[in-house]
Design an enzyme around this catalytic site. Structure first.
Site, PDB file in Angstrom:
ATOM      1  N   GLU A 197      48.818 -89.609 -28.241  1.00 38.66           N
ATOM      2  CA  GLU A 197      49.748 -89.653 -27.126  1.00 38.66           C
ATOM      3  C   GLU A 197      49.358 -89.131 -25.755  1.00 38.66           C
ATOM      4  O   GLU A 197      49.704 -89.312 -24.819  1.00 38.66           O
ATOM      5  CB  GLU A 197      51.157 -89.486 -27.287  1.00 38.66           C
ATOM      6  CG  GLU A 197      51.830 -90.166 -28.583  1.00 38.66           C
ATOM      7  CD  GLU A 197      51.738 -89.158 -29.746  1.00 38.66           C
ATOM      8  OE1 GLU A 197      52.763 -88.970 -30.442  1.00 38.66           O
ATOM      9  OE2 GLU A 197      50.629 -88.829 -30.383  1.00 38.66           O
ATOM     10  N   ASN A 198      48.594 -87.911 -26.017  1.00 35.94           N
ATOM     11  CA  ASN A 198      47.979 -87.337 -24.839  1.00 35.94           C
ATOM     12  C   ASN A 198      46.759 -87.954 -24.143  1.00 35.94           C
ATOM     13  O   ASN A 198      46.361 -87.440 -23.199  1.00 35.94           O
ATOM     14  CB  ASN A 198      47.599 -85.916 -25.394  1.00 35.94           C
ATOM     15  CG  ASN A 198      46.504 -85.817 -26.579  1.00 35.94           C
ATOM     16  OD1 ASN A 198      46.385 -86.609 -27.302  1.00 35.94           O
ATOM     17  ND2 ASN A 198      45.748 -84.878 -26.505  1.00 35.94           N
TER      18      ASN A 198
END
Length: 221
Positions: free
Chosen positions: A50-51
């Site tokens: 997700e980063n």
């Protein structure tokens, strides 16, 4: 009580068996982050975080870490050939648009119907829910890797979740240090046992009824 490194790696290795060539796979923090270390080199996948990474590789050799390259949990990772970076809004857009084939997550509780509770214990401070809700809803397959019981010895596989839900009826496979379960329309099914555990031990530590597959796979330690 925490688990030893060998047990954590055994669970990650079993989770890696669910992955096939061509998939986009999202990994949660903790045990799921060990999965790339156990994937066959013959299988070509893109690990997503997700980063803002698509194409994570195994953990780097000690001393070769890149301080600017980490997974969603902040631990060092490598980048495979063809991997790419993006901002978190694009990473979440990939999830919400259904482009993630498998997500492998930890959890606090899972119900016999596949309800997932993994983002908060009421009254305790958390940094945020991360992408768990999006992943649970939009990934094509949801695999949970977790301790069979919590630190107090209470079952984490339960009839109904008592903690706030992340998402309902979303989990497909549960992998613990004792066993592997699949969740079908008919309910929870025990399909595999990790050595040296047996059916009686699993029954005593599971907080709900489950069916037993006609063919049980025994996974050696």
């Amino acid at each position: 009580m925490g688990m030893g490194v060998d047990i954590r790696n055994q669970m990650a290795k079993r989770a890696a068996e669910e992955i096939q060539t061509g998939m986009v796979v999202n990994l949660g923090i903790g045990i799921p982050s060990l999965v790339p270390n156990h994937l066959s080199q013959k299988i070509q996948v893109m690990f997503h975080a997700e980063n803002g990474i698509t194409g994570m590789g195994p953990s780097p050799i000690k001393g070769n870490e890149d301080e600017n390259l980490c997974n969603a949990g902040g631990f060092p990772v490598t980048l495979t050939n063809g991997g790419s970076y993006c901002d978190s809004s694009i990473a979440f857009g990939m999830i919400r648009s259904g482009r993630v084939d498998i997500t492998i997550l930890g959890s606090l509780q899972v119900s016999q119907d596949g309800d997932l509770a993994n983002w908060i214990v009421p009254g305790k401070k958390v940094p945020g829910m991360g992408g768990a809700m999006e992943l649970a809803q939009k990934a094509k397959k949801v695999i949970v890797v977790m301790n069979h019981c919590d630190k107090h010895g209470h079952p984490k596989i339960v009839n109904r979740c008592t903690l706030p839900l992340t998402s309902s009826r979303c989990v497909d496979v549960i992998i613990t240090e004792l066993a592997v379960f699949k969740i079908a329309e008919t309910g929870l099914i025990l399909t595999e046992l990790f050595a040296p555990y047996n059916l009686e031990i699993v029954e005593s530590k599971t907080g709900c009824e489950f069916k037993v597959s006609e063919t049980i796979r025994n996974i050696p330690y």
